[in-house]
Design a protein around this motif. Sequence first.
Motif, short mmCIF file in Angstrom:
data_model
loop_
_atom_site.label_atom_id
_atom_site.label_comp_id
_atom_site.label_asym_id
_atom_site.label_seq_id
_atom_site.Cartn_x
_atom_site.Cartn_y
_atom_site.Cartn_z
N THR A 149 0.85 -1.10 -0.17
CA THR A 149 -0.13 0.08 -0.14
C THR A 149 0.79 1.23 0.16
O THR A 149 0.19 2.38 0.15
CB THR A 149 -1.15 -0.09 1.27
N GLY A 150 2.33 1.10 -0.32
CA GLY A 150 3.15 2.48 -0.44
C GLY A 150 2.95 3.36 0.71
O GLY A 150 2.88 2.83 2.04
N ARG A 151 2.88 4.52 0.30
CA ARG A 151 3.03 5.65 1.12
C ARG A 151 1.64 5.59 2.20
O ARG A 151 1.82 6.31 3.45
CB ARG A 151 2.75 6.98 0.47
N ALA A 152 0.56 5.08 1.83
CA ALA A 152 -0.80 5.08 2.82
C ALA A 152 -0.36 3.97 3.99
O ALA A 152 -1.00 4.29 5.02
CB ALA A 152 -1.77 4.46 1.87
N ASP A 153 0.47 3.03 3.84
CA ASP A 153 0.82 2.35 4.90
C ASP A 153 1.72 3.05 5.99
O ASP A 153 2.76 2.61 6.36
CB ASP A 153 1.45 0.80 4.58
N VAL A 154 1.15 3.82 6.76
CA VAL A 154 1.83 4.72 7.53
C VAL A 154 2.49 3.74 8.75
O VAL A 154 3.77 4.15 9.26
CB VAL A 154 0.86 5.98 8.42
N ALA A 155 1.68 3.15 9.39
CA ALA A 155 2.02 2.21 10.62
C ALA A 155 3.15 1.42 10.16
O ALA A 155 4.14 1.25 11.17
CB ALA A 155 0.75 1.43 11.23
N THR B 11 2.20 11.85 8.79
CA THR B 11 1.01 11.04 9.45
C THR B 11 -0.28 12.16 9.52
O THR B 11 -0.14 13.02 10.15
CB THR B 11 1.53 11.19 10.99
N PRO B 12 -0.96 11.78 8.37
CA PRO B 12 -2.28 12.71 8.17
C PRO B 12 -3.15 12.52 9.48
O PRO B 12 -3.56 13.52 10.04
CB PRO B 12 -3.07 11.80 7.36
N GLN B 13 -2.88 11.55 10.38
CA GLN B 13 -3.44 11.42 11.66
C GLN B 13 -2.32 10.83 12.63
O GLN B 13 -1.65 9.85 12.03
CB GLN B 13 -4.68 10.24 11.89
N ALA B 14 -2.22 11.29 13.74
CA ALA B 14 -1.34 10.95 14.83
C ALA B 14 -1.38 9.62 15.05
O ALA B 14 -2.71 8.86 15.07
CB ALA B 14 -1.30 11.99 15.94
N LEU B 15 -0.35 8.75 15.09
CA LEU B 15 -0.27 7.40 15.43
C LEU B 15 -0.28 7.36 17.09
O LEU B 15 0.20 8.21 17.78
CB LEU B 15 1.01 6.65 14.87
N LEU B 16 -0.84 6.32 17.49
CA LEU B 16 -0.81 6.01 19.00
C LEU B 16 -0.58 4.82 19.49
O LEU B 16 -0.64 3.85 18.83
CB LEU B 16 -2.47 6.28 19.77
#
Length: 298
Positions: free
Chosen positions: A192-198, A226-231
């Motif tokens: 999933t390339g760049r979309a696979d943030v985690a 990180t469009p949304q912050a990771l937790l």
Amino acid sequence: TNDLHAHLEPQTIPWISKPRQVGGFANIATLVKQEKAANPNTLYFDAGDYFTGPNISSLTKGEAIIDVMNYLSLDAACIGNHEFDHGWQNVPLQLEKARFPVLNGNIFLKGKKKLLWNHPYKIIMANGVRIGVIGLHGKFAFYDTIADEMIQGVEAKDEEYYLKKYIKALRKKADLVVLLVHQGIPGRQSTTGRADVARNLQRDIELAAKIPGIDIMITGHAHQGTPQALLSNGTIIVSTDALGTELGKLELTYNPKTDKISSHKNTLNYLFDDEVKDDSATVAAIGKWKQKVKEITD
């Protein structure tokens, strides 16, 4: 920001936009000043790799980049692997010219107990909140991405050990702990390339899971926004894509009664040149160095 890579001026990046240029230090300077004017509790941090990119960095051994960064209203930055591209001896020579705090607590002179750059953390006040800011470099990333001959006189030591040490030191001195860290696993492939943030920030997630006490982690090296912050384990993890194309904004609400961050919101937008007025002082500094480099290349 993170991984600015000496891209002082706006550039065309086709996968972002073919007709519109993005990035540029003069645009970053303007936006940071606007944010700080609107909210005096705003802090601007960078997670390393500001050297190496256009030849204005290489031909000045990073001096031009540090000089222009002095106009960005930075509150702290950590050290990245590309800051060593001109040899370890050059690192303190250039960082001494910074008018903003540069932090690192785990790169030592080889075989000694002395840090190459003896500024492991700093406490900053914002709205009455004591913020302890730690700077570290991932050991894997350090040895995996720096030419051996450039780091013959230094060594990176285990970031987990020193992170625990500095969190303990800050326990009674700071209300919140922010980690500026340059780490990660380069070259990871994903369907999933760049979309696979985690997946791209897996090392950061693992570090937060292992070491409690990090409230916020601002990370570099992976070139992953990180469009949304990771937790992870209560830690808020944020990053931007590389080359100054994005400026991240993390808004926090801290409750002193519970000693917790009660809410957060992360915003990540492309920094389009046609939407921001250049900061004039930053433009002048860039122009000065462009002329110096022109004299070399001519």
